[in-house]
Motif scaffolding. Structure first.
Motif, PDB file in Angstrom:
ATOM      1  N   GLY A 121       0.853  -1.190   0.000  1.00 49.21           N
ATOM      2  CA  GLY A 121       0.000   0.000   0.000  1.00 49.21           C
ATOM      3  C   GLY A 121       0.879   1.226   0.000  1.00 49.21           C
ATOM      4  O   GLY A 121       1.747   1.380   0.867  1.00 49.21           O
ATOM      5  N   GLY A 122       0.704   2.103  -1.000  1.00 48.77           N
ATOM      6  CA  GLY A 122       1.458   3.356  -1.057  1.00 48.77           C
ATOM      7  C   GLY A 122       2.956   3.130  -1.056  1.00 48.77           C
ATOM      8  O   GLY A 122       3.493   2.295  -1.775  1.00 48.77           O
ATOM      9  N   ILE A 123       3.646   3.858  -0.173  1.00 51.82           N
ATOM     10  CA  ILE A 123       5.116   3.793  -0.143  1.00 51.82           C
ATOM     11  C   ILE A 123       5.587   2.432   0.397  1.00 51.82           C
ATOM     12  O   ILE A 123       6.782   2.102   0.303  1.00 51.82           O
ATOM     13  CB  ILE A 123       5.691   4.974   0.686  1.00 51.82           C
ATOM     14  CG1 ILE A 123       7.181   5.163   0.425  1.00 51.82           C
ATOM     15  CG2 ILE A 123       5.395   4.790   2.171  1.00 51.82           C
ATOM     16  CD1 ILE A 123       7.529   5.565  -0.983  1.00 51.82           C
ATOM     17  N   GLY A 124       4.656   1.615   0.873  1.00 47.24           N
ATOM     18  CA  GLY A 124       4.977   0.248   1.290  1.00 47.24           C
ATOM     19  C   GLY A 124       5.477  -0.613   0.144  1.00 47.24           C
ATOM     20  O   GLY A 124       5.929  -1.736   0.355  1.00 47.24           O
ATOM     21  N   ILE A 125       5.436  -0.091  -1.057  1.00 48.04           N
ATOM     22  CA  ILE A 125       5.972  -0.819  -2.202  1.00 48.04           C
ATOM     23  C   ILE A 125       7.498  -0.959  -2.107  1.00 48.04           C
ATOM     24  O   ILE A 125       8.075  -1.869  -2.712  1.00 48.04           O
ATOM     25  CB  ILE A 125       5.587  -0.098  -3.526  1.00 48.04           C
ATOM     26  CG1 ILE A 125       5.908  -0.959  -4.756  1.00 48.04           C
ATOM     27  CG2 ILE A 125       6.262   1.249  -3.649  1.00 48.04           C
ATOM     28  CD1 ILE A 125       5.178  -2.250  -4.836  1.00 48.04           C
ATOM     29  N   THR A 126       8.174  -0.099  -1.331  1.00 45.69           N
ATOM     30  CA  THR A 126       9.647  -0.079  -1.403  1.00 45.69           C
ATOM     31  C   THR A 126      10.313  -1.412  -1.011  1.00 45.69           C
ATOM     32  O   THR A 126      11.099  -1.920  -1.808  1.00 45.69           O
ATOM     33  CB  THR A 126      10.244   1.115  -0.629  1.00 45.69           C
ATOM     34  OG1 THR A 126       9.680   1.168   0.679  1.00 45.69           O
ATOM     35  CG2 THR A 126       9.978   2.418  -1.356  1.00 45.69           C
ATOM     36  N   PRO A 127      10.020  -2.021   0.141  1.00 48.50           N
ATOM     37  CA  PRO A 127      10.680  -3.304   0.407  1.00 48.50           C
ATOM     38  C   PRO A 127      10.200  -4.394  -0.542  1.00 48.50           C
ATOM     39  O   PRO A 127      10.952  -5.314  -0.888  1.00 48.50           O
ATOM     40  CB  PRO A 127      10.289  -3.623   1.859  1.00 48.50           C
ATOM     41  CG  PRO A 127       9.038  -2.858   2.099  1.00 48.50           C
ATOM     42  CD  PRO A 127       9.143  -1.609   1.267  1.00 48.50           C
ATOM     43  N   ILE A 128       8.952  -4.279  -0.978  1.00 44.45           N
ATOM     44  CA  ILE A 128       8.356  -5.317  -1.840  1.00 44.45           C
ATOM     45  C   ILE A 128       9.043  -5.326  -3.212  1.00 44.45           C
ATOM     46  O   ILE A 128       9.203  -6.384  -3.831  1.00 44.45           O
ATOM     47  CB  ILE A 128       6.835  -5.073  -1.981  1.00 44.45           C
ATOM     48  CG1 ILE A 128       6.155  -5.021  -0.611  1.00 44.45           C
ATOM     49  CG2 ILE A 128       6.202  -6.109  -2.894  1.00 44.45           C
ATOM     50  CD1 ILE A 128       6.085  -6.315   0.145  1.00 44.45           C
ATOM     51  N   LEU A 129       9.468  -4.154  -3.686  1.00 45.99           N
ATOM     52  CA  LEU A 129      10.142  -4.079  -4.995  1.00 45.99           C
ATOM     53  C   LEU A 129      11.341  -5.017  -5.058  1.00 45.99           C
ATOM     54  O   LEU A 129      11.537  -5.736  -6.028  1.00 45.99           O
ATOM     55  CB  LEU A 129      10.671  -2.658  -5.230  1.00 45.99           C
ATOM     56  CG  LEU A 129       9.812  -1.630  -5.945  1.00 45.99           C
ATOM     57  CD1 LEU A 129      10.633  -0.372  -6.147  1.00 45.99           C
ATOM     58  CD2 LEU A 129       9.282  -2.156  -7.259  1.00 45.99           C
ATOM     59  N   ALA A 130      12.164  -4.973  -4.008  1.00 44.16           N
ATOM     60  CA  ALA A 130      13.355  -5.827  -3.998  1.00 44.16           C
ATOM     61  C   ALA A 130      12.957  -7.295  -3.877  1.00 44.16           C
ATOM     62  O   ALA A 130      13.612  -8.183  -4.432  1.00 44.16           O
ATOM     63  CB  ALA A 130      14.272  -5.429  -2.843  1.00 44.16           C
ATOM     64  N   MET A 131      11.871  -7.563  -3.169  1.00 42.65           N
ATOM     65  CA  MET A 131      11.422  -8.953  -2.996  1.00 42.65           C
ATOM     66  C   MET A 131      10.936  -9.544  -4.314  1.00 42.65           C
ATOM     67  O   MET A 131      11.259 -10.678  -4.652  1.00 42.65           O
ATOM     68  CB  MET A 131      10.300  -9.009  -1.949  1.00 42.65           C
ATOM     69  CG  MET A 131      10.792  -8.723  -0.545  1.00 42.65           C
ATOM     70  SD  MET A 131       9.435  -8.739   0.639  1.00 42.65           S
ATOM     71  CE  MET A 131      10.342  -8.916   2.170  1.00 42.65           C
ATOM     72  N   VAL A 132      10.143  -8.773  -5.062  1.00 43.87           N
ATOM     73  CA  VAL A 132       9.622  -9.342  -6.314  1.00 43.87           C
ATOM     74  C   VAL A 132      10.750  -9.510  -7.332  1.00 43.87           C
ATOM     75  O   VAL A 132      10.749 -10.466  -8.110  1.00 43.87           O
ATOM     76  CB  VAL A 132       8.441  -8.521  -6.908  1.00 43.87           C
ATOM     77  CG1 VAL A 132       7.302  -8.437  -5.921  1.00 43.87           C
ATOM     78  CG2 VAL A 132       8.862  -7.135  -7.362  1.00 43.87           C
ATOM     79  N   ARG A 133      11.731  -8.621  -7.278  1.00 42.85           N
ATOM     80  CA  ARG A 133      12.879  -8.783  -8.184  1.00 42.85           C
ATOM     81  C   ARG A 133      13.586 -10.112  -7.895  1.00 42.85           C
ATOM     82  O   ARG A 133      13.940 -10.857  -8.797  1.00 42.85           O
ATOM     83  CB  ARG A 133      13.862  -7.622  -8.028  1.00 42.85           C
ATOM     84  CG  ARG A 133      15.070  -7.765  -8.965  1.00 42.85           C
ATOM     85  CD  ARG A 133      16.112  -6.696  -8.757  1.00 42.85           C
ATOM     86  NE  ARG A 133      15.680  -5.401  -9.243  1.00 42.85           N
ATOM     87  CZ  ARG A 133      15.379  -4.375  -8.483  1.00 42.85           C
ATOM     88  NH1 ARG A 133      15.473  -4.474  -7.173  1.00 42.85           N
ATOM     89  NH2 ARG A 133      14.993  -3.232  -9.005  1.00 42.85           N
ATOM     90  N   GLU A 134      13.749 -10.401  -6.590  1.00 36.43           N
ATOM     91  CA  GLU A 134      14.428 -11.652  -6.239  1.00 36.43           C
ATOM     92  C   GLU A 134      13.599 -12.879  -6.624  1.00 36.43           C
ATOM     93  O   GLU A 134      14.121 -13.866  -7.139  1.00 36.43           O
ATOM     94  CB  GLU A 134      14.724 -11.686  -4.742  1.00 36.43           C
ATOM     95  CG  GLU A 134      15.261 -13.036  -4.319  1.00 36.43           C
ATOM     96  CD  GLU A 134      16.391 -12.962  -3.330  1.00 36.43           C
ATOM     97  OE1 GLU A 134      17.071 -11.925  -3.275  1.00 36.43           O
ATOM     98  OE2 GLU A 134      16.599 -13.943  -2.622  1.00 36.43           O
ATOM     99  N   CYS A 135      12.294 -12.814  -6.382  1.00 37.07           N
ATOM    100  CA  CYS A 135      11.435 -13.948  -6.744  1.00 37.07           C
ATOM    101  C   CYS A 135      11.494 -14.193  -8.248  1.00 37.07           C
ATOM    102  O   CYS A 135      11.535 -15.344  -8.696  1.00 37.07           O
ATOM    103  CB  CYS A 135       9.994 -13.672  -6.324  1.00 37.07           C
ATOM    104  SG  CYS A 135       9.754 -13.780  -4.558  1.00 37.07           S
TER     105      CYS A 135
END
Ligand code: FES
Length: 322
Positions: A121-135
């Motif tokens: 949600g919102g700026i909560g995308i920041t840690p998720i960005l690195a996670m989806v790149r790794e997945c």
């Protein structure tokens, strides 16, 4: 699951290479080592403390490529109702600015081996960005539900477009609130859900996943407040710093950290709100009254560690690995 192993956290001097406008109120800041050295390794979910102009220290998730040892990226939402940290980034951090930093630290590492479902949600995308790149790099099954106030306020959409149908965008002004109950109400065996965003979104997701909440991992920006019951039942207790051989009384209204400082023991701290993980301490004995926003239900039940900046003791005595 992580291909990149992180080392111990360190103090750093970082040079701002670039500040980029990413969305309404959101900039990304590219940072490099001020002396030109390689930056420490990190894994998705890690964050750093940045010491900002004006004296504030704030935690920001690393959201670039963990394999790039020359550049770190953080995303910062300007919060005018905040305490001034984000305004300092937006107004005073420019290419050439040098910032002190400490980290990286990871209290939100990828848990499980997949499938992974991500909710941002919102700026909560920041840690998720690195996670989806790794997945994506590891070829595991993943998908992301990303919500925001409006499309214009949602950062990194260009980058996420490369993942096609694995990413579902949910701008609230177009399609309303994210369908968390619909998508996460029924248990999905083997799946882990990682989520980061506003408290209301995380609480709604927690509620939707009540029957399989052990599969949920969250990172919060704002600390969960102590419940009325916790506040009313607060009482003094003793802490044994087992390795130091010191016992200290923790009065009502005083944190374990402050009480320890009073007897010359100075545990590392940063946020002092139970959201960063810096003060995580091993528990040797006693029952913990967990009040942090980090540990999962399973970690709390195991009772092996606690955040001593906010958490307390339900009994008369606690033994800590200090
Ligand atoms: Fe951040 Fe305790 S200092 S969790």
């Amino acid at each position: 699951m992580s291909a990149v192993q992180a080392g111990p956290e360190v103090d750093l001097s970082l040079l701002v290479r670039q500040v980029r406008w990413e969305a309404e109120g959101v900039v990304s800041v590219l940072l490099e080592d001020a002396g030109g050295a390689d930056l420490p390794q990190w894994a998705p979910g890690a964050h750093i403390d940045l010491h900002l102009p004006g004296g504030a220290t704030r935690q920001y998730s690393l959201c670039g490529d963990p394999c790039d040892r020359k550049v770190w990226r953080v995303g910062v939402l300007r919060e005018d109702a905040g305490r001034g940290g984000s305004a300092a980034v937006h107004e005073r951090v420019r290419p050439g600015t040098v910032l002190g930093a400490r980290g990286p630290r990871n209290a939100f590492a990828l848990a499980g081996t997949g499938p992974f479902r991500f909710v941002a949600g919102g700026i909560g995308i920041t840690p998720i960005l690195a996670m989806v790149r790794e997945c994506e790099a590891q070829g595991v099954d993943w998908s992301l539900l990303y919500g925001g106030r409006s499309r214009g306020s949602m950062a990194f959409l260009g980058e996420l477009a490369a993942y096609g149908g694995k990413v579902t965008l949910h701008p609230q002004d177009e399609v309303g609130l994210m369908p968390l109950g619909e998508q996460f109400g029924a248990p999905q065996p083997g799946t882990t859900v990682h989520a980061c965003g506003p408290a209301a979104m995380l609480d709604a997701l927690h509620g939707a996943m009540e029957s399989w909440v052990e599969a949920l991992r969250v990172e919060r920006f704002v600390a969960v407040e102590a419940t009325t019951e916790q506040l009313h039942s607060e009482r003094a207790f003793d802490v044994d710093a087992v390795r130091s051989g010191v016992t200290v009384r923790v009065p009502v209204g005083t944190s374990i950290v402050r009480a320890l400082e009073g007897v010359g023991i100075f545990p590392g701290t940063s946020c002092e709100e139970g959201i960063c993980g810096t003060c995580e301490t091993g528990v040797v004995s006693g029952e913990v009254d967990h009040r942090d926003s980090l540990l999962s239900e399973a970690e709390r039940a195991a009772g092996e560690t606690m955040m001593i900046c906010v958490s307390r003791c339900t009994g008369p005595r606690l033994g800590l690995d200090l």
